[in-house]
Every structure is written in C-alpha cells, then in structure tokens.
Design a protein around this motif. Structure first.
Motif, short mmCIF file in Angstrom:
data_model
loop_
_atom_site.label_atom_id
_atom_site.label_comp_id
_atom_site.label_asym_id
_atom_site.label_seq_id
_atom_site.Cartn_x
_atom_site.Cartn_y
_atom_site.Cartn_z
N MET A 126 0.69 -1.29 0.03
CA MET A 126 -0.07 0.01 0.09
C MET A 126 0.82 1.13 0.08
SD MET A 126 -3.20 0.85 0.04
CE MET A 126 -4.19 2.66 0.26
N ILE A 127 1.77 1.24 0.93
CA ILE A 127 2.81 2.46 0.97
C ILE A 127 3.48 2.69 -0.41
CG2 ILE A 127 4.80 3.34 2.05
CD1 ILE A 127 2.54 3.55 3.69
N SER A 128 3.86 1.50 -1.11
CA SER A 128 4.65 1.34 -2.30
C SER A 128 3.79 2.04 -3.40
CB SER A 128 5.18 0.30 -2.75
OG SER A 128 6.00 -0.26 -1.85
N PHE A 129 2.46 1.57 -3.41
CA PHE A 129 1.72 2.17 -4.25
C PHE A 129 1.08 3.84 -4.04
CE2 PHE A 129 -3.05 3.45 -5.38
CZ PHE A 129 -2.92 3.26 -6.80
N PHE A 130 1.15 4.30 -2.94
CA PHE A 130 1.06 5.60 -2.74
C PHE A 130 2.22 6.42 -3.15
CE2 PHE A 130 2.03 9.00 0.35
CZ PHE A 130 1.34 9.83 0.14
N ILE A 131 3.38 5.96 -2.81
CA ILE A 131 4.52 6.72 -3.16
C ILE A 131 4.85 6.61 -4.74
CG2 ILE A 131 7.19 6.46 -3.20
CD1 ILE A 131 7.19 5.34 -0.47
N LEU A 161 8.02 4.07 4.25
CA LEU A 161 7.59 5.51 4.43
C LEU A 161 8.77 6.50 4.93
CD1 LEU A 161 5.13 7.53 4.29
CD2 LEU A 161 4.39 7.03 6.29
N GLU A 162 9.41 5.85 6.24
CA GLU A 162 10.48 6.75 6.52
C GLU A 162 11.37 7.11 5.66
OE1 GLU A 162 13.29 8.55 9.29
OE2 GLU A 162 11.16 8.61 9.34
N ALA A 163 11.99 6.18 4.62
CA ALA A 163 12.87 6.52 3.80
C ALA A 163 12.25 7.11 2.68
CB ALA A 163 13.10 4.96 3.09
N TRP A 164 11.17 7.29 2.39
CA TRP A 164 10.77 8.03 1.44
C TRP A 164 10.78 9.61 1.84
CZ3 TRP A 164 5.57 10.41 1.02
CH2 TRP A 164 5.25 11.17 0.08
N VAL A 165 10.21 9.78 3.18
CA VAL A 165 10.03 10.97 3.86
C VAL A 165 11.42 11.69 3.94
CG1 VAL A 165 9.47 12.44 5.73
CG2 VAL A 165 8.04 10.71 4.75
N ARG A 166 12.39 10.85 4.39
CA ARG A 166 13.76 11.30 4.64
C ARG A 166 14.52 11.69 3.27
NH1 ARG A 166 17.33 9.34 8.77
NH2 ARG A 166 18.84 10.57 7.62
#
Length: 287
Positions: free
Chosen positions: A1-6, A143-148
C-alpha cells in the motif's frame, strides 16, 4: 500500500499545479468526512483559541483548514520529485530573505503552518551552509525512507532526531549551521513549561530561547503560506529583544508573536495537532 502511494506521488510530480491541488482538495474533503477524531481536535482548538467566532464560522474555518492540509500533503509530490526548476518557480520569497545570508549563528523560528515542509525545502535549496532540522521518525520503514529522501533532497540538510538530545544541535549551531526550529507543539510535560497560547495555558518547550542564548544566535521568523501559485516564504527581521535572561518570559513572547501571525490567516495554522494535550496538574483533558 505504501509503495503504491509513493508511486502515485511520483507520478503526480509532473502534473500542472492546478491538477495536484484538485487532488489535494479532494483528500481534504475525505479527511473532513472520515477523520472524525481529527475534526474534533480542530474544532476544539478553534473553540479554545478563537472563542469570538460563531459556530458557523468555526465550521467554515475548519473545512478550509482540512482542504489546505490535504493540498499540502499532496504537494509533496512535486516538492520531493519534480525538477528543481519547477520547485523553485513555485516557492516565492517575501519579507527580508537577505537576512538569512548574515554570517552569524541563527535559529529560524518556523511555526507549524500547513506549508512547513515547503518552507523547509526553500530554505535548504537556497542555503550556503547546512540547515539543521529536528525529525521524528516514521513507524513504517518504507515511508520513513521516502520522507527522509524528500526532506533531504537538497544537499544542505542536516538531520537531527529528537531522542538524541540537543548537544549535537548546539555544536552544529556553533559551527555555522542554521537551525530550522518548530517549537510550537505539545511535546509532553518533560522539559515543557506552561505559558499562555492564544489565551489558553499550553505546555510549551522553551527551546527557542535556550538554544539561541547558548550560542548567541539571532532568532529569525520564517512563515510559509500556501498560495494559488505555490508557497510564499516570508522572512521577518531578527527579533531584537530575544533571547533575554528569562526563558519563560521569552517563551510567552514567542507565543504572543505566533498568535499575531496566526490571526492573519488562521486556516493555515496546523490545528489538527493536540496543542493542549498536556494539562496542568488537576485540569481535565480538553479533548
């Protein structure tokens, strides 16, 4: 789900801003309809901080706030993934941005307006020295990796984490780093003092006063507001009477100045946070 959002966020990076904002407005509407606990928090905060408003006015202001929250969340698509030229074209400096080039220790007072991430991006893109940010890690590793990656996209960012304490931050300030500080949230009873915020007693960390005093830093307000063209990053003049020898008086003054700024465009302040979660001994929860 997170991967799809990103993946969706990456895909929207090249869209016209009006399309991105339309998606954000839709997200804000969904949050208003279904995030009932957050809606309750926003309305409670507005009732406490702006009692002069009628119920209809508070509802209208809260709806507008959720629209802006949704739009700033989706705006991270282009802030974190669009080409540099696109990002720069949507970030407009106002006030006295030349202050930021002064060769002196500096703490940027960046309160929690909905465009805070955009303001941090603008500061990092234009800084000639490292800019320090204090982060809270995300629970989801992806999500942490994407935000960072998004927040550290520009090479002048220096991340610090709240659990590490302030020693490294102070050392960095002495070495010339700019500190992008947002001390206007309720971080619990530990290290906080109780001072008024828009007429309500609020647990507030006195970090702005203490850090500025420890290194002899100037305090410069940086407020970011969402506009139809992107964001305005307004830089005010350095506070001439800050810090003093009284951290509590300084923190009261900080909240007074913040209240003045909020009242200019109240829908843009981050009301979804439980600003009054920590109460003085014996007081019941306001939420």
């Amino acid at each position: 789900m997170i991967s799809f959002f990103i993946a969706c966020m990456r895909g929207m990076a090249g869209w016209p801003l009006s399309w991105v904002r339309a998606v954000g407005a839709g997200l804000g509407w969904l949050l208003w309809c279904f995030a009932r606990s957050r809606r309750h928090i926003v309305l409670t905060n507005l009732r406490l901080c702006m009692p002069e408003l009628t119920e209809a006015e508070r509802l209208a202001l809260a709806r507008e706030h959720f629209r802006l929250v949704g739009q700033t969340l989706i705006d991270r698509a282009w802030l974190w993934h669009a080409p540099e030229a696109v990002v720069r074209s949507r970030l407009r400096w106002c006030g006295a941005p030349e202050v930021l080039s002064a060769q002196t220790p500096m703490v940027l007072f960046a309160p929690h307006f909905v465009g805070l991430d955009a303001g941090g991006t603008a500061v990092a893109m234009n800084a000639q020295q490292p800019v320090a940010f204090i982060y809270v890690t995300q629970t989801n590793p992806e999500l942490e990796a994407w935000v960072r990656q998004g927040r550290e996209r520009w090479g002048h960012v220096k991340p610090y984490f709240r659990h590490e304490g302030i020693r490294k931050i102070i050392v960095g300030l002495k070495r010339g780093e700019r500190l992008h500080l947002s001390p206007d949230m309720d971080l619990g009873r530990e290290d906080s003092i109780f001072v008024p915020f828009m007429g309500v007693t609020a647990a507030t960390v006195p970090s702005l006063s203490r850090m500025a005093k420890l290194v002899g830093a100037q305090v410069v307000p940086v407020v970011t507001r969402l506009t139809a063209q992107g964001y305005d990053i307004e830089v005010g003049p350095p506070w001439s009477d800050f810090p003093s020898d009284d951290a509590k008086a300084d923190t009261e003054r900080m909240n007074e100045r913040l209240a003045e700024i909020i009242r200019l465009e109240p829908a843009q302040y981050y009301w979804v946070h439980k600003r009054f979660k920590t109460r003085p001994e014996g007081e019941p929860s306001v939420y």
